[in-house]
Design a protein around this motif. Structure first.
Motif, PDB file in Angstrom:
ATOM      1  N   TYR A 186     -41.733 -42.923  20.439  1.00 56.32           N
ATOM      2  CA  TYR A 186     -41.288 -42.908  19.048  1.00 56.32           C
ATOM      3  C   TYR A 186     -41.436 -41.496  18.490  1.00 56.32           C
ATOM      4  N   PRO A 187     -40.322 -40.811  18.193  1.00 53.63           N
ATOM      5  CA  PRO A 187     -40.402 -39.442  17.684  1.00 53.63           C
ATOM      6  C   PRO A 187     -41.239 -39.355  16.420  1.00 53.63           C
ATOM      7  N   ALA A 188     -41.996 -38.275  16.317  1.00 51.69           N
ATOM      8  CA  ALA A 188     -42.824 -38.043  15.138  1.00 51.69           C
ATOM      9  C   ALA A 188     -41.964 -37.584  13.969  1.00 51.69           C
ATOM     10  N   GLU A 189     -42.584 -37.529  12.815  1.00 52.62           N
ATOM     11  CA  GLU A 189     -41.914 -37.113  11.592  1.00 52.62           C
ATOM     12  C   GLU A 189     -41.370 -35.685  11.736  1.00 52.62           C
ATOM     13  N   GLU A 190     -40.341 -35.379  10.968  1.00 53.53           N
ATOM     14  CA  GLU A 190     -39.662 -34.086  11.079  1.00 53.53           C
ATOM     15  C   GLU A 190     -40.620 -32.920  10.889  1.00 53.53           C
ATOM     16  N   GLU A 191     -41.601 -33.063  10.035  1.00 54.19           N
ATOM     17  CA  GLU A 191     -42.522 -31.958   9.757  1.00 54.19           C
ATOM     18  C   GLU A 191     -43.351 -31.553  10.973  1.00 54.19           C
ATOM     19  N   HIS A 192     -43.444 -32.453  11.950  1.00 51.84           N
ATOM     20  CA  HIS A 192     -44.227 -32.156  13.160  1.00 51.84           C
ATOM     21  C   HIS A 192     -43.387 -31.542  14.276  1.00 51.84           C
ATOM     22  N   GLN A 193     -42.075 -31.577  14.147  1.00 51.30           N
ATOM     23  CA  GLN A 193     -41.209 -31.031  15.184  1.00 51.30           C
ATOM     24  C   GLN A 193     -41.132 -29.503  15.070  1.00 51.30           C
ATOM     25  N   ASP A 194     -41.193 -28.835  16.219  1.00 56.58           N
ATOM     26  CA  ASP A 194     -41.097 -27.364  16.285  1.00 56.58           C
ATOM     27  C   ASP A 194     -42.199 -26.689  15.462  1.00 56.58           C
ATOM     28  N   PHE A 195     -43.337 -27.363  15.306  1.00 55.47           N
ATOM     29  CA  PHE A 195     -44.366 -26.849  14.401  1.00 55.47           C
ATOM     30  C   PHE A 195     -44.898 -25.490  14.842  1.00 55.47           C
ATOM     31  N   LEU A 196     -45.107 -25.313  16.137  1.00 53.81           N
ATOM     32  CA  LEU A 196     -45.643 -24.047  16.631  1.00 53.81           C
ATOM     33  C   LEU A 196     -44.700 -22.893  16.306  1.00 53.81           C
ATOM     34  N   THR A 197     -43.415 -23.105  16.498  1.00 57.71           N
ATOM     35  CA  THR A 197     -42.431 -22.048  16.235  1.00 57.71           C
ATOM     36  C   THR A 197     -42.287 -21.777  14.743  1.00 57.71           C
ATOM     37  N   GLU A 198     -42.316 -22.815  13.937  1.00 60.36           N
ATOM     38  CA  GLU A 198     -42.102 -22.657  12.502  1.00 60.36           C
ATOM     39  C   GLU A 198     -43.324 -22.115  11.769  1.00 60.36           C
ATOM     40  N   HIS A 199     -44.519 -22.333  12.335  1.00 54.68           N
ATOM     41  CA  HIS A 199     -45.755 -21.919  11.654  1.00 54.68           C
ATOM     42  C   HIS A 199     -46.658 -21.130  12.598  1.00 54.68           C
ATOM     43  N   PRO A 200     -46.190 -19.991  13.102  1.00 53.43           N
ATOM     44  CA  PRO A 200     -46.972 -19.236  14.088  1.00 53.43           C
ATOM     45  C   PRO A 200     -48.251 -18.610  13.527  1.00 53.43           C
ATOM     46  N   THR A 201     -48.404 -18.537  12.185  1.00 48.85           N
ATOM     47  CA  THR A 201     -49.616 -17.971  11.600  1.00 48.85           C
ATOM     48  C   THR A 201     -50.547 -19.047  11.045  1.00 48.85           C
ATOM     49  N   TYR A 202     -50.195 -20.294  11.245  1.00 52.08           N
ATOM     50  CA  TYR A 202     -51.043 -21.406  10.820  1.00 52.08           C
ATOM     51  C   TYR A 202     -52.328 -21.373  11.652  1.00 52.08           C
ATOM     52  N   PRO A 203     -53.502 -21.391  11.032  1.00 50.88           N
ATOM     53  CA  PRO A 203     -54.763 -21.189  11.766  1.00 50.88           C
ATOM     54  C   PRO A 203     -54.938 -22.064  12.999  1.00 50.88           C
ATOM     55  N   TYR A 204     -54.625 -23.345  12.896  1.00 46.82           N
ATOM     56  CA  TYR A 204     -54.789 -24.241  14.045  1.00 46.82           C
ATOM     57  C   TYR A 204     -53.935 -23.767  15.218  1.00 46.82           C
ATOM     58  N   ILE A 205     -52.710 -23.336  14.927  1.00 48.51           N
ATOM     59  CA  ILE A 205     -51.789 -22.864  15.961  1.00 48.51           C
ATOM     60  C   ILE A 205     -52.292 -21.554  16.567  1.00 48.51           C
ATOM     61  N   VAL A 206     -52.719 -20.639  15.721  1.00 47.95           N
ATOM     62  CA  VAL A 206     -53.205 -19.337  16.193  1.00 47.95           C
ATOM     63  C   VAL A 206     -54.385 -19.505  17.145  1.00 47.95           C
ATOM     64  N   ILE A 207     -55.307 -20.367  16.773  1.00 48.61           N
ATOM     65  CA  ILE A 207     -56.551 -20.507  17.528  1.00 48.61           C
ATOM     66  C   ILE A 207     -56.380 -21.383  18.773  1.00 48.61           C
ATOM     67  N   ASN A 208     -55.648 -22.482  18.631  1.00 47.41           N
ATOM     68  CA  ASN A 208     -55.609 -23.475  19.704  1.00 47.41           C
ATOM     69  C   ASN A 208     -54.359 -23.464  20.573  1.00 47.41           C
ATOM     70  N   ASP A 209     -53.221 -23.077  20.016  1.00 49.66           N
ATOM     71  CA  ASP A 209     -51.962 -23.329  20.711  1.00 49.66           C
ATOM     72  C   ASP A 209     -51.182 -22.106  21.167  1.00 49.66           C
ATOM     73  N   LEU A 210     -51.136 -21.045  20.378  1.00 45.17           N
ATOM     74  CA  LEU A 210     -50.429 -19.852  20.828  1.00 45.17           C
ATOM     75  C   LEU A 210     -51.006 -19.309  22.140  1.00 45.17           C
ATOM     76  N   PRO A 211     -52.325 -19.378  22.350  1.00 45.87           N
ATOM     77  CA  PRO A 211     -52.861 -18.933  23.650  1.00 45.87           C
ATOM     78  C   PRO A 211     -52.311 -19.734  24.825  1.00 45.87           C
ATOM     79  N   LYS A 212     -51.960 -21.006  24.622  1.00 44.79           N
ATOM     80  CA  LYS A 212     -51.407 -21.809  25.705  1.00 44.79           C
ATOM     81  C   LYS A 212     -50.047 -21.272  26.139  1.00 44.79           C
ATOM     82  N   VAL A 213     -49.230 -20.896  25.154  1.00 42.71           N
ATOM     83  CA  VAL A 213     -47.912 -20.339  25.481  1.00 42.71           C
ATOM     84  C   VAL A 213     -48.079 -18.998  26.195  1.00 42.71           C
ATOM     85  N   ALA A 214     -49.039 -18.206  25.733  1.00 40.68           N
ATOM     86  CA  ALA A 214     -49.312 -16.914  26.381  1.00 40.68           C
ATOM     87  C   ALA A 214     -49.778 -17.112  27.822  1.00 40.68           C
TER      88      ALA A 214
END
Length: 235
Positions: A186-214
């Protein structure tokens, strides 16, 4: 668990409003180092040009973000799997009693990237498969490590790869990833889609997720693509 959910939801609202930026002072966990893993000794044998796989490994923002940068992936959609359609909403799933896990449905071209390669990336950089019912700062069964297998081939390859990694002692702790039957995504709500790309400076993304892509780019450059495949690209 509820406090974390409320805090994460509040920050989500701030991010959507564009009033929150990079701030490493927020204590929201931290990304773990990826583990360079060997490819599966056993992989799928298919002539199909399109297939889907569903992976759960903590917050779907980071898992989606990783797979959106994998060559051969056609789409990666954040959503919910493991529970009923009636409870497939973010607030409800976050209560931890629906059976759902935050998941990502990956549609891929097996002629460009195999199911086994997706497993390799999933276990290596997308999440830590040794954490039981948690991932980083997130706790609860909705953040469990699980593969919702679709068909006997995915089951066979997944079982074999877990056995291979376990025998090689690729991780210091045992792998706790569950292989679960697929009963719907079941797809999540629209606000959760592409979240990493749309909010690259969001603290949770910076700390937990951008390093995974790197780490994907560093450890598996042959499978990395710079431009992500976005859910909202065609909207």
């Amino acid at each position: 668990m509820k406090t974390l959910f409320t805090w994460r939801r509040t920050l989500l609202g701030l991010a959507a409003a564009g009033v929150i930026g990079q701030c490493s002072a927020f204590s929201l966990g931290g990304a773990e180092e990826g583990v360079l893993l060997p490819p599966p000794a056993l992989d799928e044998n298919t002539q199909a040009h399109s297939e889907t796989a569903v992976f759960a490994g903590g917050c779907f923002w980071g898992v989606q973000g990783v797979f959106q940068h994998v060559k051969g992936v056609k789409s990666a959609v954040s959503g919910y799997a493991g529970g009923a359609a009636s409870t497939a909403q973010y607030e409800r799933v976050s209560e931890g009693d629906t059976g759902h896990a935050e998941s990502v449905q990956v549609t891929f071209d097996p002629t460009q990237v195999s199911y086994g390669t997706l497993l390799q990336i999933y276990f290596s950089v997308a999440h830590n498969p040794t954490e039981l019912n948690r991932q980083g700062p997130d706790h609860g069964t909705q953040y469990r490590s699980a593969i919702f297998v679709q068909g006997s081939e995915q089951q066979r390859v997944s079982e074999a790869y877990i056995a291979q990694l376990s025998a090689a002692k690729s991780f210091e702790q045992p792998i706790v990833t569950r292989l679960e039957s697929y009963n719907g995504f079941y797809p999540a709500e629209e606000e959760h889609q592409d979240f990493l790309t749309e909010h690259p400076t969001y603290p949770y993304i910076v700390i937990n997720d951008l390093p995974k892509v790197a780490q994907l780019k560093q450890l598996y450059p042959q499978h990395y693509q710079e431009k992500p495949v976005l859910v909202k690209a065609g909207l």
